[in-house]
Design a protein around this motif. Sequence first.
Motif, short mmCIF file in Angstrom:
data_model
loop_
_atom_site.label_atom_id
_atom_site.label_comp_id
_atom_site.label_asym_id
_atom_site.label_seq_id
_atom_site.Cartn_x
_atom_site.Cartn_y
_atom_site.Cartn_z
N SER A 12 55.12 41.29 42.97
CA SER A 12 54.09 41.69 42.64
C SER A 12 53.72 41.40 41.17
CB SER A 12 54.21 43.17 42.43
OG SER A 12 55.24 43.69 42.02
N GLU A 53 46.82 45.25 42.04
CA GLU A 53 47.61 46.16 41.16
C GLU A 53 47.43 46.04 39.82
OE1 GLU A 53 51.68 47.50 42.75
OE2 GLU A 53 51.79 45.42 43.20
N TRP A 71 59.00 41.96 39.62
CA TRP A 71 58.91 43.33 40.34
C TRP A 71 58.50 42.98 41.77
CZ3 TRP A 71 57.48 42.94 35.21
CH2 TRP A 71 58.32 44.06 34.40
N ARG A 73 57.29 44.63 45.64
CA ARG A 73 56.73 46.03 46.36
C ARG A 73 57.09 46.05 47.69
NH1 ARG A 73 50.87 48.76 47.79
NH2 ARG A 73 51.75 50.76 47.80
N TYR A 103 53.32 51.91 38.07
CA TYR A 103 54.49 51.96 39.31
C TYR A 103 55.04 53.33 39.28
CZ TYR A 103 54.57 46.69 38.95
OH TYR A 103 54.35 45.56 39.07
N TYR A 120 59.79 48.71 44.11
CA TYR A 120 59.19 50.14 44.07
C TYR A 120 58.36 50.17 45.39
CZ TYR A 120 55.44 47.27 42.78
OH TYR A 120 54.10 46.46 42.51
N GLU A 122 55.66 53.23 45.16
CA GLU A 122 54.43 53.80 44.71
C GLU A 122 53.68 52.86 43.71
OE1 GLU A 122 55.02 57.71 43.29
OE2 GLU A 122 56.67 57.91 45.04
N THR A 123 52.35 52.76 43.68
CA THR A 123 51.59 51.92 42.74
C THR A 123 50.29 52.44 42.43
OG1 THR A 123 50.91 49.58 42.35
CG2 THR A 123 50.51 50.32 44.48
N ARG A 124 49.69 52.29 41.40
CA ARG A 124 48.40 52.38 40.98
C ARG A 124 47.49 51.29 41.15
NH1 ARG A 124 48.83 54.30 35.84
NH2 ARG A 124 49.85 56.14 36.57
N ARG A 125 46.45 51.33 41.78
CA ARG A 125 45.84 50.32 41.84
C ARG A 125 44.67 49.83 40.71
NH1 ARG A 125 44.65 48.13 47.15
NH2 ARG A 125 45.95 49.04 48.79
#
Length: 317
Positions: A12, A53, A71, A73, A103, A120, A122-125
């Motif tokens: 990612s 991301e 990183w 995902r 993240y 990881y 969990e992610t925030r777009r």
Amino acid sequence: MPEKIRDVAHVSAVELLTPVLDDTVRFFTDQMAMEVVDRRGDSVYLHAWDDYEQFTVKVTGANTSGIGRTWLRARSPEALERRVASVERSGLGLGWSDDEPGYGPVFHFTDPDGHPFGIYHETRRYVPSDATRPSLKNQASRFPGRGANVRRLDHVNFLARDVVPSEDFVVAALTGRPSEQIVLDSGTKAAVWLTFSDKSYDVVHTRDWTGSPGRLHHVAFATDTREDILRAADVFLEAGVHIETGPHKHAIQQTFFLYVWEPGGNRIELCNAGARLLLAPDHEVITWTEAERAKGQAWGLETIASFHTHGTPPVTG
């Protein structure tokens, strides 16, 4: 035979270290057409225009060039649990962190050669601003229309003191699968390409001729077409960016490519590799011999010597 699972969705983001932070950031914004989305201390976070991301590259000021953390995902919370347990069994786990923007909890570890990783789920777009909001709702941000217009991170090529332990780790602990490899006449494995997805490769491990651990060969970013890479060569020429080699076509993986050195000294590849996918679930690894590799690229100029000797951080002596 147990069914093969794919717990890692994709590579990612990557962290690059540079002794000239401002110059490297300008390279990514002006020549690679990325957007600065965050700054924290000596680190600047940048976003490629179609990355879903929040960031694609983290550039960190340091005493020398090189690669920091890469990183990955995981495909699900359950996949993350399985990979963390597997990494911990290998003895290479370092523990959890929640320090990176965008993240959720990230599990830190290294590969056997010492390269830092984080995995990881969990992610925030990425959320576009008014200035970056696209006309088409199925892309992350508007097409920048400047520089090389790289769409996303494609792959990372790590230098390794010994390729085999790193390959074994990616396969056993991270559910990667090898797609192509170079085996020398001595039986030594010189390089291996591995994938987590239907792409032909996501990470590469290449033998480091210096015998040093934890170094970088290159980080690659994807363009839409070959023509984008041809135009990028003109962009880099006008900007005074060092063009190392290309545009040519690799025999291995058939990637159309251009290699440059960003101002900090790290090798950056622009590639158009999306046409070749590994749709066969039982794909057999393609092995290239020493004699076949001596022929060089599929076509184009002869491979430049620095392609085999330059890595970051630099090694003296």
